[in-house]
Scaffold this motif. Structure first.
Motif, PDB file in Angstrom:
ATOM      1  N   UNK A 187      73.009  45.201 100.121  1.00 40.96           N
ATOM      2  CA  UNK A 187      71.915  45.662  99.264  1.00 40.96           C
ATOM      3  C   UNK A 187      72.344  45.848  97.822  1.00 40.96           C
ATOM      4  N   UNK A 188      73.517  46.436  97.621  1.00 42.35           N
ATOM      5  CA  UNK A 188      74.017  46.631  96.252  1.00 42.35           C
ATOM      6  C   UNK A 188      74.270  45.279  95.581  1.00 42.35           C
ATOM      7  N   UNK A 189      74.824  44.340  96.329  1.00 41.06           N
ATOM      8  CA  UNK A 189      75.050  43.001  95.757  1.00 41.06           C
ATOM      9  C   UNK A 189      73.721  42.351  95.376  1.00 41.06           C
ATOM     10  N   UNK A 190      72.731  42.492  96.248  1.00 35.36           N
ATOM     11  CA  UNK A 190      71.414  41.912  95.943  1.00 35.36           C
ATOM     12  C   UNK A 190      70.756  42.613  94.760  1.00 35.36           C
ATOM     13  N   UNK A 191      70.975  43.904  94.632  1.00 40.45           N
ATOM     14  CA  UNK A 191      70.441  44.618  93.465  1.00 40.45           C
ATOM     15  C   UNK A 191      71.090  44.110  92.175  1.00 40.45           C
ATOM     16  N   UNK A 192      72.379  43.820  92.249  1.00 36.58           N
ATOM     17  CA  UNK A 192      73.060  43.252  91.079  1.00 36.58           C
ATOM     18  C   UNK A 192      72.476  41.900  90.701  1.00 36.58           C
ATOM     19  N   UNK A 193      72.218  41.065  91.692  1.00 36.20           N
ATOM     20  CA  UNK A 193      71.619  39.754  91.426  1.00 36.20           C
ATOM     21  C   UNK A 193      70.203  39.918  90.875  1.00 36.20           C
ATOM     22  N   UNK A 194      69.482  40.908  91.407  1.00 31.42           N
ATOM     23  CA  UNK A 194      68.123  41.181  90.918  1.00 31.42           C
ATOM     24  C   UNK A 194      68.153  41.574  89.442  1.00 31.42           C
ATOM     25  N   UNK A 195      69.131  42.389  89.068  1.00 28.16           N
ATOM     26  CA  UNK A 195      69.244  42.803  87.669  1.00 28.16           C
ATOM     27  C   UNK A 195      69.511  41.603  86.759  1.00 28.16           C
ATOM     28  N   UNK A 196      70.276  40.663  87.266  1.00 29.80           N
ATOM     29  CA  UNK A 196      70.581  39.477  86.448  1.00 29.80           C
ATOM     30  C   UNK A 196      69.423  38.488  86.385  1.00 29.80           C
ATOM     31  N   UNK A 197      68.756  38.283  87.509  1.00 30.95           N
ATOM     32  CA  UNK A 197      67.714  37.247  87.563  1.00 30.95           C
ATOM     33  C   UNK A 197      66.319  37.769  87.240  1.00 30.95           C
ATOM     34  N   UNK A 198      66.140  39.098  87.327  1.00 30.63           N
ATOM     35  CA  UNK A 198      64.844  39.744  87.081  1.00 30.63           C
ATOM     36  C   UNK A 198      63.763  39.253  88.053  1.00 30.63           C
ATOM     37  N   UNK A 199      64.141  38.910  89.257  1.00 29.24           N
ATOM     38  CA  UNK A 199      63.204  38.459  90.291  1.00 29.24           C
ATOM     39  C   UNK A 199      62.785  39.657  91.145  1.00 29.24           C
ATOM     40  N   UNK A 200      61.510  40.002  91.079  1.00 32.67           N
ATOM     41  CA  UNK A 200      61.010  41.178  91.800  1.00 32.67           C
ATOM     42  C   UNK A 200      61.094  40.985  93.320  1.00 32.67           C
ATOM     43  N   UNK A 201      60.876  39.779  93.813  1.00 33.05           N
ATOM     44  CA  UNK A 201      60.936  39.549  95.258  1.00 33.05           C
ATOM     45  C   UNK A 201      62.338  39.837  95.797  1.00 33.05           C
ATOM     46  N   UNK A 202      63.347  39.620  94.956  1.00 36.01           N
ATOM     47  CA  UNK A 202      64.722  39.900  95.362  1.00 36.01           C
ATOM     48  C   UNK A 202      64.945  41.407  95.471  1.00 36.01           C
ATOM     49  N   UNK A 203      64.208  42.177  94.663  1.00 34.12           N
ATOM     50  CA  UNK A 203      64.275  43.639  94.765  1.00 34.12           C
ATOM     51  C   UNK A 203      63.790  44.090  96.147  1.00 34.12           C
ATOM     52  N   UNK A 204      62.767  43.447  96.650  1.00 29.29           N
ATOM     53  CA  UNK A 204      62.238  43.799  97.982  1.00 29.29           C
ATOM     54  C   UNK A 204      63.262  43.468  99.069  1.00 29.29           C
ATOM     55  N   UNK A 205      63.892  42.314  98.958  1.00 30.66           N
ATOM     56  CA  UNK A 205      64.921  41.933  99.931  1.00 30.66           C
ATOM     57  C   UNK A 205      66.081  42.934  99.882  1.00 30.66           C
ATOM     58  N   UNK A 206      66.489  43.295  98.670  1.00 27.71           N
ATOM     59  CA  UNK A 206      67.576  44.271  98.509  1.00 27.71           C
ATOM     60  C   UNK A 206      67.176  45.621  99.091  1.00 27.71           C
ATOM     61  N   UNK A 207      65.930  46.029  98.857  1.00 24.59           N
ATOM     62  CA  UNK A 207      65.444  47.319  99.372  1.00 24.59           C
ATOM     63  C   UNK A 207      65.432  47.329 100.899  1.00 24.59           C
ATOM     64  N   UNK A 208      65.089  46.208 101.509  1.00 20.01           N
ATOM     65  CA  UNK A 208      65.112  46.117 102.981  1.00 20.01           C
ATOM     66  C   UNK A 208      66.538  46.283 103.491  1.00 20.01           C
TER      67      UNK A 208
END
Length: 172
Positions: free
Chosen positions: A139-160
């Protein structure tokens, strides 16, 4: 300007989730360490208990063997009176030890089996902490990628992933 504010809000959410996740992960790491120490201690006690069980089995076997030999000697020598009474007393003492060792052996077996059940329960908790930590790390890794790509759908995947990690951590 609205788009810039939206990105800033996304980064704030990500930062907050990372901070909460990292804190929870640290707490779970401490608890997992405690479980691991208890498992190690329990495993040592299991091994010691089985060794003690073996020692009692050996003592029981030796006492039974010696008692049988004394019966044979007493009967072969056709003893009467005080010498026979002396043999009979020693045989009775040895038979009592056989019974005592058998009871102690059974008690030790039960203790070792109970300790094994405790170890198995602890092992399940340890596995839950391990799986939880893996999900939280993902989840933390996905949050880092979300911060870089600014993709909201990735935030949902990270939150799951983080949510599942929280569930496993709480279960542990």
């Amino acid at each position: 300007e609205a788009q810039e504010e939206d990105k800033s809000r996304l980064n704030t959410i990500i930062a907050l989730l990372v901070a909460i996740t990292a804190t929870f992960m640290a707490i779970c790491n401490v608890k997992a360490g405690n479980v691991g120490q208890t498992m190690s201690s329990t495993q040592t006690e299991i091994v010691d208990t089985w060794a003690y069980f073996q020692a009692k089995s050996t003592k029981r076997g030796m006492a039974e063997s010696i008692a049988d030999e004394l019966v044979l000697q007493r009967d072969a020598l056709n003893l009467t009176g005080e010498p026979r009474a002396s043999y009979d007393k020693k045989i009775a003492d040895l038979r009592a030890k056989v019974d005592k060792y058998e009871k102690e052996k059974n008690d030790l077996k039960q203790k070792a089996e109970d300790l094994q059940k405790t170890y198995d329960r602890l092992n399940v908790k340890d596995d839950q902490f391990d799986a939880g930590e893996a999900c939280l790390s993902l989840g933390i890794a996905l949050l880092g990628i979300t911060a870089l790509t600014k993709r909201r759908w990735l935030l949902i995947v990270a939150a799951v992933a983080v949510g599942f990690g929280f569930l496993l951590g709480i279960a542990g």
